[in-house]
Design an enzyme around this catalytic site. Sequence first.
Site, PDB file in Angstrom:
ATOM      1  N   GLU A 192     -19.735 -17.285  56.340  1.00  0.00           N
ATOM      2  CA  GLU A 192     -20.334 -16.012  56.768  1.00  0.00           C
ATOM      3  C   GLU A 192     -19.796 -15.563  58.119  1.00  0.00           C
ATOM      4  O   GLU A 192     -20.557 -15.296  59.058  1.00  0.00           O
ATOM      5  CB  GLU A 192     -21.858 -16.134  56.808  1.00  0.00           C
ATOM      6  CG  GLU A 192     -22.462 -16.357  55.432  1.00  0.00           C
ATOM      7  CD  GLU A 192     -23.974 -16.289  55.395  1.00  0.00           C
ATOM      8  OE1 GLU A 192     -24.601 -16.535  56.438  1.00  0.00           O
ATOM      9  OE2 GLU A 192     -24.527 -16.001  54.317  1.00  0.00           O
ATOM     10  N   GLU A 230     -23.001 -18.205  47.482  1.00  0.00           N
ATOM     11  CA  GLU A 230     -24.423 -18.322  47.849  1.00  0.00           C
ATOM     12  C   GLU A 230     -25.178 -17.151  47.252  1.00  0.00           C
ATOM     13  O   GLU A 230     -24.709 -16.014  47.330  1.00  0.00           O
ATOM     14  CB  GLU A 230     -24.635 -18.276  49.364  1.00  0.00           C
ATOM     15  CG  GLU A 230     -24.258 -19.512  50.101  1.00  0.00           C
ATOM     16  CD  GLU A 230     -24.666 -19.459  51.574  1.00  0.00           C
ATOM     17  OE1 GLU A 230     -25.712 -18.854  51.891  1.00  0.00           O
ATOM     18  OE2 GLU A 230     -23.926 -20.011  52.381  1.00  0.00           O
TER      19      GLU A 230
HETATM   20  C1  BG6 Z   1     -26.775 -18.032  54.483  1.00  0.00           C
HETATM   21  C2  BG6 Z   1     -26.267 -19.282  55.122  1.00  0.00           C
HETATM   22  O1  BG6 Z   1     -26.893 -17.044  55.429  1.00  0.00           O
HETATM   23  O2  BG6 Z   1     -28.043 -18.002  53.965  1.00  0.00           O
HETATM   24  C3  BG6 Z   1     -27.037 -20.536  54.785  1.00  0.00           C
HETATM   25  O3  BG6 Z   1     -24.903 -19.493  54.866  1.00  0.00           O
HETATM   26  C4  BG6 Z   1     -28.511 -20.209  54.720  1.00  0.00           C
HETATM   27  O4  BG6 Z   1     -26.722 -21.508  55.747  1.00  0.00           O
HETATM   28  C5  BG6 Z   1     -28.734 -19.182  53.618  1.00  0.00           C
HETATM   29  O5  BG6 Z   1     -29.339 -21.299  54.556  1.00  0.00           O
HETATM   30  C6  BG6 Z   1     -30.176 -18.805  53.392  1.00  0.00           C
HETATM   31  O6  BG6 Z   1     -30.775 -18.462  54.597  1.00  0.00           O
HETATM   32  P1  BG6 Z   1     -32.128 -19.128  55.045  1.00  0.00           P
HETATM   33  O7  BG6 Z   1     -32.394 -18.608  56.387  1.00  0.00           O
HETATM   34  O8  BG6 Z   1     -33.129 -18.721  54.042  1.00  0.00           O
HETATM   35  O9  BG6 Z   1     -31.884 -20.590  55.034  1.00  0.00           O
END
Ligand code: BG6
Length: 477
Positions: free
Chosen positions: A182, A375
Amino acid sequence: MKERFPQGFMWGGATAANQVEGAYNEDGKGLSIVDAIPGGKSRLAIVSSPDFDFTLDPSRYTYPNHKGIDHYHRFREDIALFKEMGFKCYRFSIAWTRIYPNGVEKQPNEAGLRHYDEVIATCLAHGIEPVITLSHYEMPLHLATEFGGWKNREVIEHFERFARTVLERYGQKVKYWMTFNEINSAVHFPMMSQSLTVKTGALDPQAKFQAWHNQFVASSMAVKIAHETNPAIQIGCMIIYATAYAFDCNPLNQLATLKEMQSFNFYCADVQAKGDYPYYAKSLWKSLGVTLDIQPGDMALIKAHTVDYIGFSYYMSTTINKTAEAESAQGNLLGGARNPFLEASDWGWEIDPVGLRIGLNQLYDRYQKPLFIVENGLGAIDKPDENFRVEDDYRINYLRQHIEAMAEAIDDGVELMGYTPWGCIDLVSMSTGEMSKRYGFIYVDLDDTISGTGNRYKKKSFYWYQKVIASNGSDLS
Ligand code: BG6
């Protein structure tokens, strides 16, 4: 049933070292910036405050990442569960601080290297392709406190040594890599991805854009090393993508949305995928008073070593309204106006599967390179029964809608390599440092203070995703 996903589609799941491994000071590991970031709902407010300087203070704060879900010791059990689900790939990251504890050592830490030898061997023994992120919010703390993070050009050589070490060590076995997780998230969170605090430039566009430039050079070096090590390697960039909508057809909101797409979604990937700064960069820098230090050879390197694919995360869209007082999208991590057509997660992130289809088309149209959704997922509160059974239909619904959108984008003509939903096993959240924000197919019995047995339990979504993978995405019922 008609197959909507190509043969060989990479179904899997994703984690990051700092959010699962724990063992934060074992076997020679040094401290990373995340080890010094407190857990809890005020995490982002704490790291954004003017006096935050990565000083550990256990008398005031808790640090859930220090223990994580103990994946460092339990990875064999976890990867066996991934295999049971049918994973074709597993995206994880290498903790830079296991290999170079302070970032500046000349020789790597062999114990750290051996750990990832074993993780990779375990994946391969199960027929699971490793997909490795070189840097997932994990700079060695020493490089943040003594060098000022990524805005300091000297960091490039330390990253290059780390990248070379792991690419040469694992590059014959691991075909899929990514450089910076990211990378564009620094628009909102430069402390995570660029290791900048308010004191060292988190609010200063000059520091942020210079940090990006240094990361672009470092990223191209990693691509170069990867391809020299093994021409079969595919190495991608990784951006956070949030499809942006104009709130209405007011041309001023349309224009603001175009600018938002450029400055947030495209700026970094344009450089990493096309090998040059985009046409709008100069006016962006000028408007922010930025003058970049670009050294001779930087742009030739960036041009010659572009990424092979576009990796991205997708959780939400954003809505842009610059012309009127608009209700803000409370809790939407990336802000914007509230979109009346969308519902939000327990944490206020607006859920928008159609936005994913739009984003896939936008990205493919722009870059003409394969896309990889590395993701996506729903952070939710799970309530296990007395047998630790979790009926997470809300998660299944979310994933089903997003997979359906992927299939539609493939029908549109988009080339999509794979899908690794985030937090395939429950882990410590990034933005709030909590365990209670769960994404997993596998429930981990730990609370926000990392108390509990740590035992793993299969959720209802585990069996559902198993069926999805077995049918190559045809059976989403
Ligand atoms: C992304 C990141 O922004 O979102 C992860 O690459 C992160 O590291 C994921 O865990 C979800 O975000 P959060 O804050 O719900 O853990």
